[in-house]
Design an enzyme around this catalytic site. Sequence first.
Site, PDB file in Angstrom:
ATOM      1  CD  GLU A   1      -2.895   5.630   6.754  1.00  0.00           C
ATOM      2  OE1 GLU A   1      -2.916   5.559   5.519  1.00  0.00           O
ATOM      3  OE2 GLU A   1      -1.974   5.129   7.454  1.00  0.00           O
TER       4      GLU A   1
ATOM      5  CD  GLU B   1      -3.377  -2.210   7.426  1.00  0.00           C
ATOM      6  OE1 GLU B   1      -2.386  -2.528   6.772  1.00  0.00           O
ATOM      7  OE2 GLU B   1      -3.947  -1.119   7.294  1.00  0.00           O
TER       8      GLU B   1
ATOM      9  CG  HIS C   1      -5.884   2.068   5.431  1.00  0.00           C
ATOM     10  ND1 HIS C   1      -5.380   3.020   6.287  1.00  0.00           N
ATOM     11  CD2 HIS C   1      -4.892   1.179   5.221  1.00  0.00           C
ATOM     12  CE1 HIS C   1      -4.128   2.704   6.584  1.00  0.00           C
ATOM     13  NE2 HIS C   1      -3.802   1.591   5.950  1.00  0.00           N
TER      14      HIS C   1
ATOM     15  N   GLY D   1       2.898   2.603  10.905  1.00  0.00           N
ATOM     16  CA  GLY D   1       3.910   3.653  10.786  1.00  0.00           C
ATOM     17  C   GLY D   1       4.674   3.950  12.059  1.00  0.00           C
TER      18      GLY D   1
ATOM     19  CG  ASN E   1      -1.785   1.212   1.330  1.00  0.00           C
ATOM     20  OD1 ASN E   1      -1.850   2.007   0.388  1.00  0.00           O
ATOM     21  ND2 ASN E   1      -2.462   1.379   2.460  1.00  0.00           N
TER      22      ASN E   1
ATOM     23  CB  SER F   1       5.413  -1.485  12.056  1.00  0.00           C
ATOM     24  OG  SER F   1       5.040  -0.153  12.351  1.00  0.00           O
TER      25      SER F   1
ATOM     26  CE  LYS G   1      -0.235   3.316   4.748  1.00  0.00           C
ATOM     27  NZ  LYS G   1      -0.130   3.422   6.187  1.00  0.00           N
TER      28      LYS G   1
HETATM   29  P1  13P Z   1       3.102   0.701   7.646  1.00  0.00           P
HETATM   30  O1  13P Z   1       3.649  -0.575   7.061  1.00  0.00           O
HETATM   31  O2  13P Z   1       3.814   1.931   7.155  1.00  0.00           O
HETATM   32  O3  13P Z   1       3.015   0.627   9.142  1.00  0.00           O
HETATM   33  O4  13P Z   1       1.604   0.862   7.100  1.00  0.00           O
HETATM   34  C1  13P Z   1       0.744  -0.215   7.203  1.00  0.00           C
HETATM   35  C2  13P Z   1      -0.491   0.091   6.462  1.00  0.00           C
HETATM   36  O5  13P Z   1      -1.229   0.992   6.816  1.00  0.00           O
HETATM   37  C3  13P Z   1      -0.778  -0.705   5.252  1.00  0.00           C
HETATM   38  O6  13P Z   1      -2.059  -0.484   4.781  1.00  0.00           O
END
Ligand code: 13P
Length: 245
Positions: free
Chosen positions: A93, A159, A91, A165, A6, A201, A8
């Site tokens: 976010e 997640e 997600h 992150g 992903n 992560s 983003k």
């Molecule tokens: P990270 O791997 O940067 O923690 O992000 C995970 C994520 O949100 C994948 O959709």
Amino acid sequence: MFIAANWKMNLDKKSISEYAKFLQKFKFSDKVETCIFPPTIYIDYLHSLINDLPISIGGQNCHYKTSGAFTGEISPNFLRDTGCKYVIIGHSERRIINNENNAEIKLRAEAALNSSLKVILCVGETLIDRQEGKALQFIEKQINDCLPDNYENLLIAYEPIWSIGTGKIPSVFEIEEMHTHIKKIINKFVNKKINVIYGGSVNIKNINEILDITNVDGVLVGGASLKAKDFLAIYSAAVKYLNIS
Ligand code: 13P
């Protein structure tokens, strides 16, 4: 086994072109499925660079209507039309920054499935829920509220919000407990194996430990997928894991 990237809101045309050159030199295995979720605007571009490779492309979200007066939104049909196979829905976010609630996420997932996309439905608890011992309960509610009626093309991504992150990941016990819990909840609705992948992560250092956890069927990688070399190292770890186990 499913290994997904992903991106983003990262990587521009130039970096995608460099990334694709790396992918073109790599030998993919037919045992591990992989999908990249680029920014929507670059889906076509990425597709043009890698359409000869065994890599699927997916959208990072889609709307619950297929067309209409929804400025700035993406129809699931458009994703399908540009060659996407998958879409990420719910997600954290999107839930946090764009206020997408469970009811809306369910609608988005159903629209995507109706447009013949495979859906990766994301769920995850906050740190407070985890610390207060409410993580299992929180995820159960999220799944009950968001689960679309059609399970055929559905995957769940666990997640934990506090892990995205941050470099922090749940313990092996916590991941196994949650993935088993998710599968049990879904089995109440349908007697079918649903794959549950882990995200938060994931990196080259922890991938082996994560893949070895019971009921982990793959990973959804954010930050560590932004460099082709790192993402391919994670992919290779999955191939190696399958060859050994
Ligand atoms: P990270 O791997 O940067 O923690 O992000 C995970 C994520 O949100 C994948 O959709």
